[in-house]
Structures are given as C-alpha cells and as structure tokens.
Design an enzyme around this catalytic site. Structure first.
Site, PDB file in Angstrom:
ATOM      1  N   ASP A  22       0.683  -1.218  -0.080  1.00 17.61           N
ATOM      2  CA  ASP A  22      -0.015  -0.018  -0.058  1.00 17.61           C
ATOM      3  C   ASP A  22       0.742   1.373  -0.044  1.00 17.61           C
ATOM      4  O   ASP A  22       1.807   1.356   0.749  1.00 17.61           O
ATOM      5  CB  ASP A  22      -0.737   0.099   1.228  1.00 17.61           C
ATOM      6  CG  ASP A  22      -1.508  -1.229   1.593  1.00 17.61           C
ATOM      7  OD1 ASP A  22      -1.512  -2.254   0.810  1.00 17.61           O
ATOM      8  OD2 ASP A  22      -2.119  -1.448   2.569  1.00 17.61           O
ATOM      9  N   GLU A 222     -10.515  -2.670   4.438  1.00 16.62           N
ATOM     10  CA  GLU A 222      -9.176  -2.105   4.683  1.00 16.62           C
ATOM     11  C   GLU A 222      -8.926  -0.835   4.183  1.00 16.62           C
ATOM     12  O   GLU A 222      -9.648  -0.490   3.078  1.00 16.62           O
ATOM     13  CB  GLU A 222      -8.026  -2.955   4.096  1.00 16.62           C
ATOM     14  CG  GLU A 222      -8.052  -4.323   4.450  1.00 16.62           C
ATOM     15  CD  GLU A 222      -7.062  -5.530   4.108  1.00 16.62           C
ATOM     16  OE1 GLU A 222      -6.218  -5.962   4.918  1.00 16.62           O
ATOM     17  OE2 GLU A 222      -6.590  -5.374   2.908  1.00 16.62           O
TER      18      GLU A 222
HETATM   19  C1  FRU Z   1      -3.766  -3.774   2.998  1.00 16.54           C
HETATM   20  C2  FRU Z   1      -3.257  -4.080   4.186  1.00 16.54           C
HETATM   21  C3  FRU Z   1      -3.644  -3.333   5.169  1.00 16.54           C
HETATM   22  C4  FRU Z   1      -2.433  -3.402   6.331  1.00 16.54           C
HETATM   23  C5  FRU Z   1      -1.323  -3.633   5.178  1.00 16.54           C
HETATM   24  C6  FRU Z   1       0.013  -4.401   5.943  1.00 16.54           C
HETATM   25  O1  FRU Z   1      -3.056  -4.153   1.718  1.00 16.54           O
HETATM   26  O2  FRU Z   1      -3.611  -5.488   4.588  1.00 16.54           O
HETATM   27  O3  FRU Z   1      -4.854  -3.370   5.958  1.00 16.54           O
HETATM   28  O4  FRU Z   1      -2.108  -2.100   7.084  1.00 16.54           O
HETATM   29  O5  FRU Z   1      -1.676  -4.166   4.155  1.00 16.54           O
HETATM   30  O6  FRU Z   1       0.843  -4.555   5.151  1.00 16.54           O
END
Ligand code: FRU
Length: 510
Positions: A22, A222
C-alpha cells in the site's frame, strides 16, 4: 538504479528492490510530494513491514529515500511492524511536536504487534494486536520520532468491538476545516465497519461515529480514505467521499482485492451516504476500478481544497507475492486527479491522470504518432509498433448500430510479431462495456486466476465517440474511459520484444 530488468516499470514508481504494498502517508509539503509505502526491507515477499519513502517534485519522477519507519527490532527480532497509515503537516503545531517554529509532519499508522508486550508508554498489548500510533518528523520526512510516551494513541477498539483487536487498522487522518479538528478513519476489517475519530491535537482521539456495512462486503474492509470534492458544473455543491479496499471481494469478474467508494455528506461527526450511492452486493457496488490490480488507493494531504490526487497499489493480494518480477515486487498506479459529476440522481467519481502526466509520457516515449481512419475494416489492422512504454488516446465511434457491423472495437498492445501474444483493450457496443483481456498476455502461469477478461460499463451514445486513455508500461495497462467514469488497471508480463500493436474490429470477444 537498474531500470532494464524484465517487467521493470519505466514511468510508474517501483522500489529499487524488495516488496512493496500500500501507498502510505501521501503528503504534499514544501513543494515536495512524499510517497511512503508498505515495505519489506529484507525480501520480495510481505514481511518486516516498515515504511519506505520516496519524494517527487512533480508526481512523476521519484527519488527513493532511506526507509522512514523501520520495523522495531529488525532484523533479528521484530516486535512491532508499521502497517498502513497516513500523514499530515501540523501547520498550527496542535501536537506541540514542532520546535523552533518548524512544522512537524505527523504520521498516523497501525502498530502491528506480533507478540504480546509492555510498551515504552506502559501500555500492554496482546499478540497480533493492531493499534493506532503516531510519529513525527522535523526534517521533511527523512527521520521520524515515535511518540513513545503515549503510543498507541488509539490503543483498543471501542468496547462493543473489543474482540476485534486483531482487525483494527489503517488510519487515514486529515484536517477538517469547518470544525477545526483532525479526523481519522480506521476500519474494523472483519465487521465491514469504518470508525470515525476526532482530535484537537493528533494525540487524544475520541470516537465520533461508525459507518457500515454497506454495498460490497466480501473478505475484509481495509485502507479507508476520505475527502471532500465539489461537484463539476455546480461548484457550490460539495460531497464527501469514502474510498475503501476489500480483500478478497473485488469487482465482478475479478478474484482477490478491489476498491469501492461511497458518496455522502459529512459535517464533522457522521458520514451519511447518499441513498443513490447505496447498492447492496458485489455486482452493483461503486467500483473505483474494474480491473484486478488497483488496491489500497489513498489521497494526498496538503493539496489545496478541492484538489484530490490518489495513488493505488497496482497489484492484487490474490497473486501479489508471486508475480514474476525481481528484485522488486509491485508498482504504484499513475496518480489520478479525482472529481465528481452528477449523472441523473447519482453523484459519481471521475478519474483523470494528474496533469503532469501528459508531459511525462511524451518524455518516455520520445515520439508522438497521430492517426485517423474514416473506417476500420473488420478484422485486424497493424499499427506502427509503439514499443513497450507509451500512452494512447483512442477515440472512435460505431457508424450506426447496424447489426452487420462489428460490435467490438479494440486495440491490442504489447503484441508479438506472430500476433499470438498481446493484451486487448476495447469497447463492446452491444454490452456498452470497456474491456481488457490479458488472457494471451504471455506469462500468466503463476496464478490460475490471472488469465482473465475484465469489463466495466460505460454508457455510449450514437452521436458521440468513445474515448479511451490507455497507459502501457513494461508490466501494466491502465485504461480510463469517457471522462474517467470507468477505469481498468491490470498487470501484464509480456515478452520484452512484444512491441507491436494492432486495431481489432470484430463481432465479439469470447
Ligand atoms: C492492505 C493491508 C492493510 C495493512 C497492510 C499491511 O493491503 O492488509 O490493511 O495495514 O496491508 O501491510
């Protein structure tokens, strides 16, 4: 930097090496665009989650900076990871972190604790707990100081949801001018809920409201993102938007993660979705992107009001860790400028490449071609080979809706000279859908769901041409249809010498 490895993006951001997911902490400050990102400093799979960092003056050329927030205890004994979050410039020094008139940059992120422990603040966390913490930087995001005295600043989910402490994450923080408060949105991932928090100083947070579940509720929710935008053609009318990741449970025809949005009103406490924005279920949700590789989209803080630019992770949790690249994995999407438009009773989101992108693509390509055809014969028309990284503006219309004419018009890119390998992007006049077909895009072997055809609807009118903006890089295709009301993003892994293109006018793609 070696930018010549197979599949290495030429004009999308990718880290020099290692795993990225992300985008985090997108912040424009002192004429610099900051991009932080979920990063594993030790390998090309997810792990040791830290915040990588890159900066840019124009959102197109990036400088990778040292890791900004390194997993605590890395590499031997990681006791805390930095999950997804956001960043703001605390210009009024509400946090008190600023010294000598320096504006503190404040990051708010999820602390993910693999083991139970007592923290420097004296607070106790359980194994696998997720809590929200802050850190600040007084040197333009290069180095960060954790707020160890009180972290985590949001320790546990609110009491009715106490059991959700392992699925409580991804704070997106922004300044809410009307109430002069900081607002942060987090998810209760498994309950498909967003919690809205408010604060005067970024340190003490109180719960304001909750939102959800609504619309698509596959897998977990998320990476919430929230912002306000004017409605085009009616600048006095503004709406609030929530953008949200789902994993798994993306748009129809995809497998894995996807991104949806909601339009509504927000006055500082609750987000009230417009009734026209509520479409229960997966098929009719408001998808930001109808392709498979657009996730965890988030927007810049620090831009003028009404100016919203978003970046997404151009990958998918379904196969993200096995895509055939090394020594890095994943790239970011082309940054897009967002706007709102009213279509009958519903307000919808439009995406356009951020303005600097016109220039950058010409720079990469070094050449521009312009062609027009009065009509294209049924079948295939070879084009001058555009190469491996380029962009195309395609505008076409169906002469009339006579059934004897082709119902589908497409352009094939990254075509091999024997025409056996290519990715197809086009429009189906019968179903009124933009589609992208990567079934023959060569390396599709690493995941059984990868070789697929994707589509998103784009209404058409006989008297108006269909416009497609297409961005092709060494391992991706992004297409924006119409004014940007439909977008499809997909990775492809073609052979390096597949550089041709052709127009295809056929009855249908099956
Ligand atoms: C989304 C996620 C988020 C988390 C991150 C961990 O892609 O699962 O919810 O904070 O990646 O790398």
């Amino acid at each position: 930097l070696n930018y010549t490895e197979p599949y290495r993006p030429q004009y999308h951001f990718s880290p020099a090496k290692n795993w990225m997911n992300d985008p985090n902490g997108l912040l424009y400050h002192n004429s610099t665009y900051h991009l932080f990102f979920q990063y594993n400093p030790a390998g090309i799979e997810w792990g040791n989650m830290s915040w990588g960092h890159a900066t840019s003056r124009d959102l197109t050329h990036w400088d990778e900076r040292p890791v900004a927030l390194l997993a605590r205890g890395y590499p031997e004994n990681v006791t805390k990871m930095y999950f997804t979050g956001s960043a703001v410039a605390d210009v009024n020094n509400t946090s008190g972190f600023g010294v000598e008139g320096k504006i503190p940059l404040v990051a708010m992120y999820t602390s993910s604790y693999p083991i139970s422990q007592e923290l420097p603040s004296g607070k106790y966390v359980r194994a696998e707990q997720q809590s929200q913490s802050i850190a600040y930087s007084l040197d333009e995001g290069e180095t960060w100081t954790r707020y160890d005295a009180e972290n985590p600043v949001i320790h546990n989910p609110p009491s009715p949801y106490a059991a959700e402490f392992e699925n409580f994450r991804d704070p997106f923080v922004f300044w809410h001018g009307d109430t002069q408060k900081w607002i942060s949105v987090t998810v209760l991932a498994s309950l498909h809920k967003i919690l809205i928090w408010s604060s005067d100083n970024l340190k003490e947070w109180s719960l304001a409201s909750e939102f959800g579940p609504y619309n698509a509720v596959g897998g977990v929710w998320e990476c919430p993102n929230m912002f306000e935008l004017p409605i085009k053609g009616d600048p006095s009318a503004k709406k609030w938007v929530i953008v949200l990741g789902l994993n798994p449970g993306g748009p129809p025809g995809t497998v894995g993660s996807g991104t949806q949005y909601f339009i509504g009103d927000f006055k500082g406490t609750t987000f009230k979705p417009d009734s026209a924005s509520i479409h229960p279920g997966n098929n009719s949700a408001n998808w930001m992107d109808w392709g498979p590789d657009f996730y965890a989209a988030t927007s810049y803080n620090g831009l003028p009001d009404g100016d919203v630019v978003q970046i997404a992770w151009m990958n998918n949790w379904q196969y993200g860790e096995v895509i055939p690249t090394s020594a890095w994995r994943s790239a970011m999407s082309v940054p897009c400028q967002l706007s709102l438009k009213k279509v009958e009773k519903e307000v919808i989101l439009l995406q356009q490449p951020q303005q600097n992108w016109r220039r950058v693509v010409n720079l990469v390509n070094h050449q521009t071609f312009k062609h027009s055809w009065k009509s294209v014969p049924k079948g295939s028309t070879r084009l001058e080979p555009p190469g491996r990284a380029f962009n195309i503006d395609l505008s076409f219309s169906d002469h009339d809706y006579d059934d004897s004419l082709a119902s589908t018009f497409a352009i094939a890119v990254r075509t091999s000279s024997d025409l056996k390998q290519e990715a197809l992007i086009g429009y189906n006049f019968t179903s009124k859908e933009v589609f992208m077909d990567r079934r023959n895009s060569r390396d599709v072997s690493f995941d059984k769901t990868f070789a697929s055809l994707y589509h998103g609807s784009l209404p058409s009118r006989a008297d108006k041409p269909i416009n497609l903006q297409i961005f092709v890089d060494w391992s991706s295709v992004e297409v924006l249809g119409g004014e940007g009301e439909v977008s499809l993003t997909a990775q492809i892994f073609p052979e390096g010498n597949s550089t041709e293109a052709r127009l295809v006018s056929i009855d249908r793609v099956t």
